[in-house]
Write an enzyme that holds these catalytic residues in place. Structure first.
Site, mmCIF file in Angstrom:
data_model
loop_
_atom_site.group_PDB
_atom_site.id
_atom_site.type_symbol
_atom_site.label_atom_id
_atom_site.label_comp_id
_atom_site.label_asym_id
_atom_site.label_seq_id
_atom_site.Cartn_x
_atom_site.Cartn_y
_atom_site.Cartn_z
ATOM 1 C CG ASP A 159 11.303 4.865 -5.374
ATOM 2 O OD1 ASP A 159 11.883 5.717 -4.676
ATOM 3 O OD2 ASP A 159 10.899 5.085 -6.529
ATOM 4 C CE LYS A 176 3.511 0.815 -10.384
ATOM 5 N NZ LYS A 176 4.564 1.435 -11.233
ATOM 6 C CG ASP A 213 6.694 4.361 -0.527
ATOM 7 O OD1 ASP A 213 6.841 5.436 -1.140
ATOM 8 O OD2 ASP A 213 5.935 3.463 -0.926
#
Length: 486
Positions: free
Chosen positions: A188, A263, A423
């Site tokens: 990732d 986050k 991604d």
């Protein structure tokens, strides 16, 4: 059961007390969470149903039709697909199986650690974690619901189970390296949107925080922790000051601002996160962690204060990316009512950025179990606010799609399988080393051989506009970065 309303039906919001208004707002947040949980439950049931139907009715090999959207992003059709929830990802393996090889055994151990959230350190440390915890990992296979190790896994418990199951089968053979498997091993990106902005702008500061550069430390750079620390420091300063928001700062100062609070705002910042959306996220945090709310204020005011603090902390951490996003919004503003903005991606695909005005009509009907529908008619005029707010997300989505495409071309030329979730790139365990190289070479090619900002300006007819400043980041350093995709 749904949370019960704290106030009777027909209560008057205009004459309600501050206390009653706060009760109602809290109930609305609880109801939103309840509806979301039920939506997730229905989705999970549909995925399990699709899995059972597929496994009971068809051959072992399942083909997944794939399409791209107007930014070039890849998606799979069907409820059961690798971009679905963890139930899908845990059970879908490549139809073609390949021997693990020595490196495949290693990467499967790394993958297991990643699935348990042990993903901050070097790859060797992750593989060693799996070796150190192997007895407990295998013991938990018989009854994972009774295993403290599996029950404490909030990252990817089902994928972890699948990987441990596969490695156990390999190690039970006389030669684990010859064991054939189709399990995908994913790597990732670190906050891919900011990775692309940092590379595009050659920004060494942002590049450091999103791991475009190799580091001498044993753990990867953590932009979420950095933003949380900046927010905490500012709150401490304002709590000790005399400003009008001192009470809000003092209330937040009683909380150890966690990394997880930063986050989501960091991850969604370049994809169009709004202050209100982040404020609602912070309000949920306040409810869940019982953050004290000063008398005379509201939970949403507390959330909005923290949202502004987090946005400022993000822009202080990656100022070049923030400036480029403002530059992109200005391009959309100057484009005005000149129709859709269309530009070329580095792959040659035409990216279309088009948000039209529309007129809505609510229609009362009685048909097929419906009583009301909304009919939306698209107009010829452009929605300026939507064009400006969405241009940065669409631009960067086009870039991560181009990176995936360039990587996939390398994998295809090698004869290596690939599965991707925007991604997050996956392949057979034996091909992970090659995929690591392909990811990094494709990323460097994307920005050494193409200028996405120039392609954008040419596409929208603003070639004379001054481009954002570039920094001194050496893109080829990414070739050596262990943590850039990990």
């Amino acid at each position: 059961p749904a949370p019960e309303s704290p106030l009777p039906i027909g209560w008057d919001s205009k004459s309600a007390s501050t206390e009653d208004s706060e009760k109602m707002q809290k109930w609305k947040r609880q109801m939103h969470a309840w509806y979301s949980a039920h939506k997730d439950l229905r989705k999970a049931q549909q995925v399990i149903g699709a899995l059972l139907l597929t496994s009971n009715s068809f051959e072992d090999t399942v083909w997944l039709p794939t399409f791209i959207d107007r930014r070039g992003r890849y998606y799979y059709r069907g409820k059961l697909n690798p971009q679905g929830d963890e139930r899908s990802k845990a059970v879908l393996h490549f139809a073609e199986k390949k021997p693990l090889g020595e490196r495949g055994v290693y990467w499967l151990r790394v993958h297991i650690a990643n699935c348990f959230g042990v993903d901050k350190g070097r790859m060797d440390a992750r593989a060693q974690w799996t070796i150190n915890n192997w007895d407990a990992l295998v013991a938990g296979l018989a009854a994972p619901e009774d295993s403290d190790l599996y029950r404490s896994n909030n990252d990817a418990p089902l994928c972890a189970f699948a990987a441990v199951y596969e490695l156990q089968a390999a190690l039970a053979t006389q030669n684990p390296a010859s064991y054939c498997t189709g399990i995908p091993i994913h790597m990732d990106a670190t906050c891919s949107g900011l990775q692309h902005f940092s590379a595009l702008l050659r920004d060494p500061v942002g590049g450091h925080y999103v791991n475009l550069l190799e580091t001498t430390t044993e753990t990867k750079a953590d932009i979420y922790r950095k933003v949380a620390d900046l927010a905490k420091a500012r709150i401490a300063r304002e709590a000790a000051g005399m400003g009008k928001e001192q009470a809000l700062a003092q209330a937040w100062a009683s909380v150890d601002i966690p990394r997880d609070l930063a986050k989501k705002p960091v991850m969604t910042y370049v994809y169009g996160a709004t202050l209100r959306g982040v404020a609602e996220f912070c309000a949920d945090f306040i409810d869940e962690h019982h953050v004290p709310v000063p008398e005379g204020t509201t939970v949403f005011s507390m959330g909005f204060y923290m949202a502004r603090i987090l946005f400022d902390a993000i822009e202080d951490t990656v100022p070049a990316a923030a400036a480029c996003m403002r530059w992109l919004r200005k391009r959309a503003q100057q484009h005005g009512q000149n129709g859709p903005m269309i530009w070329k991606s580095p792959t040659g695909l035409l990216v279309e950025h088009d948000y039209r005005d529309y007129a809505e009509k609510r229609v009362d009907i009685r048909s097929c179990g419906l009583t009301k529908i909304v009919v939306r008619e698209q107009l010829d005029t452009i929605r300026p606010t939507s064009m400006q707010n969405a241009v940065a997300p669409n631009f960067v989505h086009g870039l991560d799609a181009a990176h995936l495409t360039f990587t996939a071309q390398r994998m295809q030329a090698r004869g290596a399988a690939m599965v991707a979730i925007h991604d997050s790139f996956g392949t057979h365990p034996c091909d992970v080393d090659f995929m690591h190289t392909a990811i990094r070479e494709a990323f460097v090619e994307l920005y050494e051989q193409h200028d996405p900002l120039d392609l954008l300006l040419k596409g929208i007819g603003q070639q004379d506009a001054e481009q954002p400043m570039r920094g001194t980041l050496d893109l080829r350093e990414f070739l050596k970065s262990e943590f850039g995709f990990s």
